[in-house]
Write a protein that holds these residues in place. Structure first.
Motif, mmCIF file in Angstrom:
data_model
loop_
_atom_site.group_PDB
_atom_site.id
_atom_site.type_symbol
_atom_site.label_atom_id
_atom_site.label_comp_id
_atom_site.label_asym_id
_atom_site.label_seq_id
_atom_site.Cartn_x
_atom_site.Cartn_y
_atom_site.Cartn_z
ATOM 1 N N VAL A 20 23.922 8.700 -5.542
ATOM 2 C CA VAL A 20 23.848 10.134 -5.262
ATOM 3 C C VAL A 20 23.508 10.903 -6.536
ATOM 4 C CG1 VAL A 20 25.190 12.157 -4.563
ATOM 5 C CG2 VAL A 20 25.369 10.044 -3.257
ATOM 6 N N ALA A 21 24.135 10.513 -7.653
ATOM 7 C CA ALA A 21 23.835 11.164 -8.931
ATOM 8 C C ALA A 21 22.380 10.924 -9.340
ATOM 9 C CB ALA A 21 24.786 10.655 -10.014
ATOM 10 N N LEU A 22 21.881 9.733 -9.074
ATOM 11 C CA LEU A 22 20.478 9.435 -9.371
ATOM 12 C C LEU A 22 19.554 10.345 -8.563
ATOM 13 C CD1 LEU A 22 18.162 7.708 -10.541
ATOM 14 C CD2 LEU A 22 18.584 6.064 -8.688
ATOM 15 N N ALA A 32 26.315 19.478 -11.031
ATOM 16 C CA ALA A 32 26.611 19.409 -9.595
ATOM 17 C C ALA A 32 28.090 19.646 -9.357
ATOM 18 C CB ALA A 32 26.203 18.049 -9.025
ATOM 19 N N LEU A 33 28.407 20.282 -8.236
ATOM 20 C CA LEU A 33 29.793 20.444 -7.809
ATOM 21 C C LEU A 33 30.172 19.305 -6.869
ATOM 22 C CD1 LEU A 33 30.002 24.261 -7.021
ATOM 23 C CD2 LEU A 33 30.933 23.082 -9.013
ATOM 24 N N SER A 34 31.386 18.810 -7.012
ATOM 25 C CA SER A 34 31.864 17.732 -6.165
ATOM 26 C C SER A 34 33.119 18.176 -5.421
ATOM 27 C CB SER A 34 32.184 16.492 -7.014
ATOM 28 O OG SER A 34 32.869 15.521 -6.256
ATOM 29 N N ALA A 175 25.688 8.208 -16.276
ATOM 30 C CA ALA A 175 24.624 7.207 -16.399
ATOM 31 C C ALA A 175 23.252 7.845 -16.207
ATOM 32 C CB ALA A 175 24.832 6.095 -15.369
ATOM 33 N N HIS A 176 23.214 9.006 -15.522
ATOM 34 C CA HIS A 176 21.956 9.714 -15.276
ATOM 35 C C HIS A 176 21.896 11.064 -15.978
ATOM 36 C CE1 HIS A 176 21.282 6.634 -12.301
ATOM 37 N NE2 HIS A 176 22.362 6.985 -11.648
ATOM 38 N N GLY A 177 22.886 11.353 -16.839
ATOM 39 C CA GLY A 177 22.883 12.632 -17.541
ATOM 40 C C GLY A 177 23.182 13.810 -16.637
ATOM 41 N N LEU A 178 23.975 13.576 -15.577
ATOM 42 C CA LEU A 178 24.337 14.642 -14.647
ATOM 43 C C LEU A 178 25.790 15.050 -14.894
ATOM 44 C CD1 LEU A 178 23.500 16.251 -12.021
ATOM 45 C CD2 LEU A 178 24.707 14.449 -10.759
ATOM 46 N N GLU A 179 26.016 16.357 -15.067
ATOM 47 C CA GLU A 179 27.373 16.869 -15.239
ATOM 48 C C GLU A 179 27.969 17.174 -13.862
ATOM 49 O OE1 GLU A 179 29.214 17.306 -17.883
ATOM 50 O OE2 GLU A 179 27.763 16.858 -19.472
ATOM 51 N N VAL A 180 29.100 16.560 -13.544
ATOM 52 C CA VAL A 180 29.759 16.788 -12.261
ATOM 53 C C VAL A 180 31.039 17.592 -12.488
ATOM 54 C CG1 VAL A 180 30.967 15.686 -10.334
ATOM 55 C CG2 VAL A 180 28.811 14.744 -11.151
ATOM 56 N N ARG A 181 31.159 18.699 -11.778
ATOM 57 C CA ARG A 181 32.343 19.549 -11.859
ATOM 58 C C ARG A 181 33.215 19.323 -10.619
ATOM 59 N NH1 ARG A 181 31.088 19.553 -16.420
ATOM 60 N NH2 ARG A 181 29.986 21.206 -17.545
#
Length: 271
Positions: A20-22, A32-34, A175-181
Motif C-alpha cells: 500500500v505504501a508503494l 499519508a494518514l492511517s 522503505a518507500h520514503g512515505l511518512e505515515v501519520r
C-alpha cells in the motif's frame, strides 16, 4: 524479494502495508494518514467478543466435566492446530488472547527451535507472563479487573498495536520514503475515551460513535460491509513454488512467518 529484505522479522500486516505504501508513493504522495489504532480504541476486532466468549466457554466446559472432550474435539471441529491447546490456555483472558493472536504458541517452540533454544527463549520472554503483567496494570488505569472488554483493549494496544502494527507501518512506509501519520494513536484521545468507558462504541459499535461525531455522513456509509486489510502475499509465494495455499488465514500467516525466517537463513520445521 525486496519485501523480505525490508522486513526484519515475521510480520502480520507488514507485507500489506509495504505494498500500500508503494502504491501511495508511486501516486506521488509523501505523507499519508492511517487509521491504525482505531480498531483498538473502538473495539472493532473480533477478539473483543471472541476472547471473553472462549474463556467463558472453556470454564463452563471444565465445570461440567467436559475438559477431556475439549482436547479431543477441538482440533477436529476447528481444523486449527492451536485448538489442541484450547484447554491449556483457554481458561484465562491472557491465554485466550494468546491463542487468538499468537502465530506460534509456547508449546510449539521446542519443535520449531529445539528444546534448549525454546527453553532459553521462554526464560527471557514468556508471552503469557508478559500479558498477565499487563493485565495487572488495569486497576491503576481505572479499569475493573473483571472488565473483559477493556482487558482485551489493553492487550491489543500494549502488544498487537505497539509491538506489531506500529513497527510494521514504520518499516513498510519508510522503505518507500512515505511518512505515515497515526492520529488515533494519541494519549489525550485515549484518556478521554477511557474516561467515557469507550462508549458508545463499546456497547453499540464503532459506527454509533462515528454517527454522533459526523451525523451529516450518508446512511449508505453505515450499511457498507466491513472490508478487510489483506493482500495474499503468502498465496502468491506458495503458488510460485508450486505449493497449495493454506485455506485458513491464520495458517497462511504462520507459513509466511516461516518463509520470512528462512529468507534470513533460519531453517525451521514446517508447521
Amino acid at each position: 524479494p525486496d519485501i523480505l529484505a525490508a522486513m526484519d522479522q515475521p510480520s502480520i500486516d507488514g507485507s500489506n502495508s509495504y505494498l500500500v505504501a508503494l502504491a501511495a508513493r508511486r501516486a506521488g504522495l509523501k505523507v499519508a494518514l492511517s487509521g491504525l489504532g482505531g480498531d483498538e480504541l473502538f473495539g472493532s476486532y473480533s477478539t473483543f467478543s471472541s476472547v471473553p466468549r472462549t474463556r467463558r466457554w472453556v470454564r463452563n466446559a471444565e465445570r461440567c466435566g467436559l475438559g477431556a472432550a475439549i482436547d479431543q474435539l477441538g482440533p477436529r471441529l476447528s481444523g486449527n492446530p492451536k485448538a489442541a491447546s484450547l484447554r491449556r490456555y483457554g481458561s484465562t483472558t491472557e491465554g485466550c488472547y494468546l491463542l487468538r493472536r499468537g502465530l506460534f504458541l509456547p508449546t510449539d517452540l521446542p519443535r520449531l527451535l529445539g528444546e534448549t533454544a525454546a527453553r532459553e527463549a521462554l526464560e527471557r520472554y514468556d508471552p503469557l507472563r508478559a500479558l498477565r503483567g499487563a493485565l495487572q496494570e488495569l486497576p491503576t488505569a481505572g479499569i475493573r479487573s473483571r472488565d473483559h472488554w477493556s482487558a482485551v483493549h489493553w492487550m491489543e494496544t500494549r502488544f498487537y498495536m505497539s509491538h506489531t502494527l506500529l513497527r510494521d507501518a514504520d518499516w513498510a512506509s519508510m522503505a518507500h520514503g512515505l511518512e505515515v501519520r497515526v492520529p488515533f494513536v494519541d494519549r489525550k484521545l485515549h484518556a478521554r475515551l477511557l474516561a467515557a468507558r469507550f462508549e458508545p462504541a463499546r456497547t453499540r459499535g464503532k459506527a454509533a460513535l462515528f454517527r454522533q461525531a459526523a451525523p451529516e455522513l450518508p446512511d449508505a456509509l453505515w450499511r457498507r460491509p466491513k472490508t478487510g486489510f489483506y493482500i495474499p502475499v503468502v498465496e502468491w509465494l506458495e503458488e510460485r513454488a508450486g505449493a497449495t495455499p493454506a485455506a485458513d488465514r491464520g495458517a497462511a500467516s504462520r507459513r509466511l512467518a516461516l518463509r520470512v525466517l528462512e529468507s534470513f537463513g533460519v531453517e525451521l520445521e514446517a508447521s
